[in-house]
Design a protein around this motif. Structure first.
Motif, PDB file in Angstrom:
ATOM      1  N   ALA A  77     -87.386 -61.032 -29.344  1.00 36.54           N
ATOM      2  CA  ALA A  77     -86.321 -61.494 -28.441  1.00 36.54           C
ATOM      3  C   ALA A  77     -84.968 -61.478 -29.152  1.00 36.54           C
ATOM      4  CB  ALA A  77     -86.640 -62.899 -27.936  1.00 36.54           C
ATOM      5  N   TYR A  78     -84.953 -61.839 -30.428  1.00 34.31           N
ATOM      6  CA  TYR A  78     -83.702 -61.869 -31.185  1.00 34.31           C
ATOM      7  C   TYR A  78     -83.130 -60.462 -31.357  1.00 34.31           C
ATOM      8  CZ  TYR A  78     -80.286 -62.904 -34.824  1.00 34.31           C
ATOM      9  OH  TYR A  78     -79.118 -63.028 -35.527  1.00 34.31           O
ATOM     10  N   THR A  79     -83.986 -59.477 -31.602  1.00 33.86           N
ATOM     11  CA  THR A  79     -83.489 -58.101 -31.755  1.00 33.86           C
ATOM     12  C   THR A  79     -82.895 -57.577 -30.455  1.00 33.86           C
ATOM     13  OG1 THR A  79     -85.638 -57.097 -31.246  1.00 33.86           O
ATOM     14  CG2 THR A  79     -85.178 -57.587 -33.559  1.00 33.86           C
ATOM     15  N   ILE A  80     -83.345 -58.143 -29.330  1.00 32.89           N
ATOM     16  CA  ILE A  80     -82.818 -57.761 -28.019  1.00 32.89           C
ATOM     17  C   ILE A  80     -81.525 -58.508 -27.717  1.00 32.89           C
ATOM     18  CG2 ILE A  80     -83.277 -57.841 -25.515  1.00 32.89           C
ATOM     19  CD1 ILE A  80     -86.286 -57.630 -26.290  1.00 32.89           C
ATOM     20  N   ALA A  81     -81.482 -59.793 -28.096  1.00 33.13           N
ATOM     21  CA  ALA A  81     -80.326 -60.640 -27.759  1.00 33.13           C
ATOM     22  C   ALA A  81     -79.942 -61.522 -28.943  1.00 33.13           C
ATOM     23  CB  ALA A  81     -80.653 -61.498 -26.538  1.00 33.13           C
ATOM     24  N   PRO A  82     -79.403 -60.932 -30.015  1.00 37.39           N
ATOM     25  CA  PRO A  82     -79.081 -61.718 -31.212  1.00 37.39           C
ATOM     26  C   PRO A  82     -77.955 -62.725 -31.006  1.00 37.39           C
ATOM     27  CG  PRO A  82     -78.249 -59.470 -31.418  1.00 37.39           C
ATOM     28  CD  PRO A  82     -79.104 -59.498 -30.196  1.00 37.39           C
ATOM     29  N   TYR A  83     -77.188 -62.561 -29.928  1.00 43.39           N
ATOM     30  CA  TYR A  83     -76.098 -63.496 -29.662  1.00 43.39           C
ATOM     31  C   TYR A  83     -76.564 -64.706 -28.842  1.00 43.39           C
ATOM     32  CZ  TYR A  83     -72.299 -60.496 -31.361  1.00 43.39           C
ATOM     33  OH  TYR A  83     -71.441 -59.763 -32.146  1.00 43.39           O
ATOM     34  N   ASP A  84     -77.786 -64.671 -28.350  1.00 41.20           N
ATOM     35  CA  ASP A  84     -78.272 -65.737 -27.476  1.00 41.20           C
ATOM     36  C   ASP A  84     -78.568 -66.998 -28.301  1.00 41.20           C
ATOM     37  OD1 ASP A  84     -80.383 -67.367 -25.998  1.00 41.20           O
ATOM     38  OD2 ASP A  84     -79.865 -65.885 -24.477  1.00 41.20           O
ATOM     39  N   GLU A  85     -77.837 -68.062 -28.021  1.00 42.95           N
ATOM     40  CA  GLU A  85     -77.960 -69.287 -28.817  1.00 42.95           C
ATOM     41  C   GLU A  85     -79.322 -69.958 -28.652  1.00 42.95           C
ATOM     42  OE1 GLU A  85     -74.621 -71.684 -27.774  1.00 42.95           O
ATOM     43  OE2 GLU A  85     -73.149 -70.268 -28.593  1.00 42.95           O
ATOM     44  N   VAL A  86     -79.908 -69.857 -27.461  1.00 32.34           N
ATOM     45  CA  VAL A  86     -81.238 -70.445 -27.224  1.00 32.34           C
ATOM     46  C   VAL A  86     -82.285 -69.721 -28.054  1.00 32.34           C
ATOM     47  CG1 VAL A  86     -83.028 -70.854 -25.486  1.00 32.34           C
ATOM     48  CG2 VAL A  86     -80.628 -71.245 -24.914  1.00 32.34           C
ATOM     49  N   VAL A  87     -82.223 -68.396 -28.072  1.00 32.06           N
ATOM     50  CA  VAL A  87     -83.164 -67.600 -28.866  1.00 32.06           C
ATOM     51  C   VAL A  87     -82.982 -67.906 -30.348  1.00 32.06           C
ATOM     52  CG1 VAL A  87     -83.824 -65.257 -29.556  1.00 32.06           C
ATOM     53  CG2 VAL A  87     -83.336 -65.764 -27.153  1.00 32.06           C
ATOM     54  N   GLN A  88     -81.733 -67.967 -30.799  1.00 33.46           N
ATOM     55  CA  GLN A  88     -81.464 -68.277 -32.209  1.00 33.46           C
ATOM     56  C   GLN A  88     -82.076 -69.617 -32.611  1.00 33.46           C
ATOM     57  OE1 GLN A  88     -77.271 -68.100 -33.133  1.00 33.46           O
ATOM     58  NE2 GLN A  88     -77.005 -66.141 -32.088  1.00 33.46           N
ATOM     59  N   ALA A  89     -81.836 -70.634 -31.773  1.00 28.67           N
ATOM     60  CA  ALA A  89     -82.327 -71.980 -32.092  1.00 28.67           C
ATOM     61  C   ALA A  89     -83.844 -72.015 -32.099  1.00 28.67           C
ATOM     62  CB  ALA A  89     -81.774 -72.989 -31.083  1.00 28.67           C
ATOM     63  N   ALA A  90     -84.478 -71.370 -31.112  1.00 31.23           N
ATOM     64  CA  ALA A  90     -85.945 -71.368 -31.029  1.00 31.23           C
ATOM     65  C   ALA A  90     -86.555 -70.638 -32.225  1.00 31.23           C
ATOM     66  CB  ALA A  90     -86.386 -70.723 -29.724  1.00 31.23           C
ATOM     67  N   LEU A  91     -85.936 -69.523 -32.626  1.00 37.38           N
ATOM     68  CA  LEU A  91     -86.455 -68.765 -33.773  1.00 37.38           C
ATOM     69  C   LEU A  91     -86.329 -69.575 -35.057  1.00 37.38           C
ATOM     70  CD1 LEU A  91     -87.596 -66.209 -35.041  1.00 37.38           C
ATOM     71  CD2 LEU A  91     -85.270 -65.268 -35.101  1.00 37.38           C
ATOM     72  N   ARG A  92     -85.186 -70.192 -35.266  1.00 40.73           N
ATOM     73  CA  ARG A  92     -85.008 -71.019 -36.460  1.00 40.73           C
ATOM     74  C   ARG A  92     -86.026 -72.158 -36.496  1.00 40.73           C
ATOM     75  NH1 ARG A  92     -80.184 -70.121 -39.203  1.00 40.73           N
ATOM     76  NH2 ARG A  92     -78.726 -68.702 -38.126  1.00 40.73           N
ATOM     77  N   SER A  93     -86.236 -72.805 -35.353  1.00 36.08           N
ATOM     78  CA  SER A  93     -87.192 -73.918 -35.275  1.00 36.08           C
ATOM     79  C   SER A  93     -88.606 -73.451 -35.584  1.00 36.08           C
ATOM     80  CB  SER A  93     -87.131 -74.542 -33.877  1.00 36.08           C
ATOM     81  OG  SER A  93     -88.110 -75.537 -33.736  1.00 36.08           O
ATOM     82  N   SER A  94     -88.972 -72.295 -35.024  1.00 36.72           N
ATOM     83  CA  SER A  94     -90.322 -71.762 -35.241  1.00 36.72           C
ATOM     84  C   SER A  94     -90.543 -71.406 -36.710  1.00 36.72           C
ATOM     85  CB  SER A  94     -90.536 -70.529 -34.362  1.00 36.72           C
ATOM     86  OG  SER A  94     -91.864 -70.086 -34.431  1.00 36.72           O
ATOM     87  N   LEU A  95     -89.531 -70.839 -37.348  1.00 34.48           N
ATOM     88  CA  LEU A  95     -89.639 -70.500 -38.770  1.00 34.48           C
ATOM     89  C   LEU A  95     -89.762 -71.761 -39.623  1.00 34.48           C
ATOM     90  CD1 LEU A  95     -86.953 -67.663 -38.853  1.00 34.48           C
ATOM     91  CD2 LEU A  95     -89.403 -67.365 -39.308  1.00 34.48           C
ATOM     92  N   MET A  96     -89.011 -72.784 -39.271  1.00 31.92           N
ATOM     93  CA  MET A  96     -89.090 -74.065 -40.001  1.00 31.92           C
ATOM     94  C   MET A  96     -90.481 -74.678 -39.868  1.00 31.92           C
ATOM     95  SD  MET A  96     -85.996 -74.679 -41.386  1.00 31.92           S
ATOM     96  CE  MET A  96     -85.627 -76.431 -41.527  1.00 31.92           C
ATOM     97  N   LYS A  97     -91.078 -74.526 -38.670  1.00 38.42           N
ATOM     98  CA  LYS A  97     -92.429 -75.055 -38.445  1.00 38.42           C
ATOM     99  C   LYS A  97     -93.455 -74.339 -39.319  1.00 38.42           C
ATOM    100  CE  LYS A  97     -91.826 -78.123 -35.069  1.00 38.42           C
ATOM    101  NZ  LYS A  97     -92.247 -79.537 -35.169  1.00 38.42           N
ATOM    102  N   GLN A  98     -93.141 -73.122 -39.721  1.00 34.38           N
ATOM    103  CA  GLN A  98     -94.031 -72.369 -40.599  1.00 34.38           C
ATOM    104  C   GLN A  98     -93.768 -72.670 -42.078  1.00 34.38           C
ATOM    105  OE1 GLN A  98     -93.363 -68.454 -38.211  1.00 34.38           O
ATOM    106  NE2 GLN A  98     -95.278 -68.170 -39.322  1.00 34.38           N
ATOM    107  N   GLY A  99     -92.854 -73.607 -42.327  1.00 33.27           N
ATOM    108  CA  GLY A  99     -92.634 -74.066 -43.695  1.00 33.27           C
ATOM    109  C   GLY A  99     -91.485 -73.418 -44.430  1.00 33.27           C
TER     110      GLY A  99
END
Length: 643
Positions: A445-467
């Motif tokens: 989703a980020y590669t499709i819409a890197p400017y999308d703030e919702v996608v950015q926040a969700a990706l960062r959160s998911s990565l943090m959940k993975q440690g």
């Protein structure tokens, strides 16, 4: 490189033995066969290699139609080498008439045409006689065949009048001629006389068949031709008033009614109008079924929605049917209503996926639906299929079959290109602590819409959940930016123009201070051409603003949001800038009336990206919504790195 030749002549061979001489033979560079093509004929376009401008090293040639109504055929048709000839062939569509074309290599380095002011042409015949509409088509083609002609409008009128002389009842040609007379009128009285004649032509057309939508399309086109757009709604109101219970009158009534926000008023009106339903107008009431079905789904009135389900299934499928069904499936899914029916409908879409409207679809009463040729059609169909499969996974999830849903998502996730669908699936993975799967979906989703703030926040959160640490997440995002840009860069390689920009410019800012070529030197310049009346231009500005914000502090990049001066004054641009201060990009005004023609700009918005040395590297025409963000960002970064 343009070649003005149409034909070449073999040199006369003088025979010294006293036998005399052989006369020079005319050798045609280009042949169109048959000479008088008709509907359904196979048409051959043959180019003699020896008489062409193309060197023997050229491996590919294309027929490029500059104008045609061959909607189902490609506008760029590849030629094949056949001995000493290059050849293209196609079947003339039954509705086809005049077309114009040039021949070029794949990169348009060489372009062959009869002269600098003309293209090759195909006229279409019927029983050996020129078919109606050919001179009309030639008239329309003049602006493309000879873009720089100062008298292009007069040239067009010449052919419109020629069409009218041959076909006195040609409605469109007559209106074009009258519209030209209005423009050329020396005084208000002459203009009004021509205008009244045009309105009489349109009125006659309307009265010839006032309740047939195909005829009304011609009527509304007539108002657009003479520049009286406001009358389009007026004529629809006439239909409603004079023919209220005709199929067309009811269709117009329903279109207006369904825009009303008072739901009770709409429902009451539907009940009253339904009393007038009969065999001749019943088709108009399909819009009522669609409205009510949507209303009952949104209000979660399951019994009423279920009752209507069979009625919203269209009796005669057309290319738009499948998109309508897709909207219904999404509606039922979003409101958690009739999910079993949604699954049935979604499967129906998948069973007919080859009919899905991924290409431009035109409808004419005379021809029915015409699906435009699209080289990427199958690729687009495959993407839609994956999306509909993903939707079936969402339905599985909501109906309690989660294992089936995970299998579907795993199978389709890599091919999905819809940001909203990917984030929706990622949210389901996240709800079950499937962080690796969620990250994969969000990464795409980020590669499709890197400017999308919702996608950015969700990706960062998911990565943090993975440690991952904050620093590791940031490195991940930076690498991901380079990843999507590298894909863009490969595509941009073939789009580089490297053409010199104008040596002189007459551009001022909103304080009337001149901008000079010296101000542009040494910078990557983003020049976006617009006007206050251009709706696509204004619609693109939220995206242009976001890209500007990313680069506004970069000393290597200069944004020039340039009002073209076409239909606008400096005061118009200043007024707009004052009223739209939410946009912080710098606004300028062009004072050179020939600016657009010098840069061969025929459509706005058009965006140029210039190199620090002043060359045009990219020219982007039109507005594609959110896609502007990545396109423009990639073009700027590409130019910074390579020029």
């Amino acid at each position: 490189m343009i070649n003005p030749k149409i034909t070449a002549y073999a040199l006369a061979l003088l025979l010294c033995q006293g036998i005399g001489f052989v006369q020079a033979q005319e050798v045609e560079a280009l042949q169109i066969l048959p000479e008088k093509p008709q509907a359904n004929d196979t048409v051959f376009i043959r180019l003699n290699q020896a008489e062409s401008i193309f060197p023997n090293t050229v491996q590919e040639l294309y027929v490029n139609f500059s104008t045609s109504n061959y909607y189902e055929l490609p506008s760029k048709m590849r030629m094949t080498k056949n001995g000493s000839f290059w050849e293209a062939k196609f079947k003339m569509p039954p509705y086809g008439n005049f077309s114009s074309f040039t021949i070029a290599d794949a990169q348009n380095n060489y372009i062959q045409r009869p002269s600098d002011t003309s293209h090759y042409e195909i006229f279409v015949y019927e029983k050996g006689v020129l078919k109606e509409g050919n001179y009309l088509g030639k008239g329309y083609s003049m602006g493309l065949q000879n873009k720089k002609a100062p008298n292009v409008e007069a040239l067009q009128q010449h052919y419109f009048e020629k069409e009218l002389a041959q076909f006195p009842n040609n409605y469109e040609a007559r209106l074009r001629v009258l519209n030209y007379q209005m423009k050329q009128a020396q005084n208000g009285r002459s203009k009004e006389i021509a205008r009244k004649k045009a309105l009489q032509v349109i009125e006659k057309r309307f009265r010839s068949n006032p309740t047939v939508d195909g005829n009304l399309n011609k009527v509304t086109m007539g108002f657009l031709i003479i520049g009286e757009n406001q009358k389009v709604d007026s004529i629809r109101n006439v239909v409603i008033k004079e023919f209220p219970y005709s199929k067309l009158g009811l269709s117009y009534t329903f279109n207006k009614l369904f825009q009303n926000q008072d739901k009770q008023l709409v429902m009451d009106s539907i009940q009253v109008l339904s009393r007038h339903k009969n065999e001749s107008n019943s088709e108009a009431f399909s819009a009522v079924d669609a409205y009510l079905f949507t209303h009952y789904i949104q209000t979660k009135n399951t019994p009423q929605a279920a009752q209507l389900f069979s009625r919203i299934l269209e009796k005669k499928a057309n290319p738009y049917t499948w998109r309508t069904y897709s909207d219904y499936v999404r509606l039922m899914l979003d409101h958690d209503v009739l999910l079993d029916s949604a699954k049935v409908l979604n499967q129906l879409i998948l069973d007919n996926i080859q009919q899905y409207p991924v290409s431009l679809v035109r409808y004419f009463p005379e021809t029915g639906y015409l699906v435009a040729h699209d080289d990427l059609r199958q690729e687009k169909i495959d993407k839609v299929k994956l999306e509909q499969l993903a939707v079936s996974g969402l339905i599985d999830y909501k109906t309690g079959n989660k294992e089936a849903a995970w299998k579907v998502f795993d199978a389709v996730i890599d091919g999905l290109t819809t940001k909203d669908l990917l984030t929706e699936i990622a949210a389901l993975y996240s709800a079950h602590d499937k962080w690796s799967e969620a990250t994969k979906a969000l990464r795409i989703a980020y590669t499709i819409a890197p400017y999308d703030e919702v996608v950015q926040a969700a990706l960062r959160s998911s990565l943090m959940k993975q440690g991952k640490t904050t620093a590791e997440v940031q490195d991940y995002i930076v690498a991901l930016d380079q990843e999507w840009k590298s894909v863009y860069f490969k595509n941009l390689d073939s789009k580089v123009l490297k053409k010199d920009f104008l040596s002189d410019i007459t551009i001022v800012d909103m304080n009337n201070k001149p901008l000079t070529r010296k101000d542009l030197a040494g910078k990557v310049v983003v020049m976006d051409l617009w006007a206050t009346w251009c709706k696509p231009c204004l619609a693109s500005f939220p995206y242009v603003q976001k890209v500007y914000e990313k680069y506004k502090n970069d000393p290597q990049v200069l944004f020039i949001i340039l009002n073209t001066g076409s239909g606008n004054t400096l005061a118009d641009a200043q007024k707009w800038a004052t009223e739209n201060q939410r946009y912080t990009f710098p606004v300028f005004y062009n004072q050179d009336k020939k600016f657009n023609s010098k840069l061969e700009v025929t459509t706005i918005p058009t965006t140029f990206v210039l190199s620090p040395s002043g060359q045009i590297i990219f020219k982007k025409v039109g507005s594609e919504g959110e896609k502007i963000l990545q396109d423009l960002d990639a073009m700027i970064d590409y130019t910074k790195r390579k020029f």
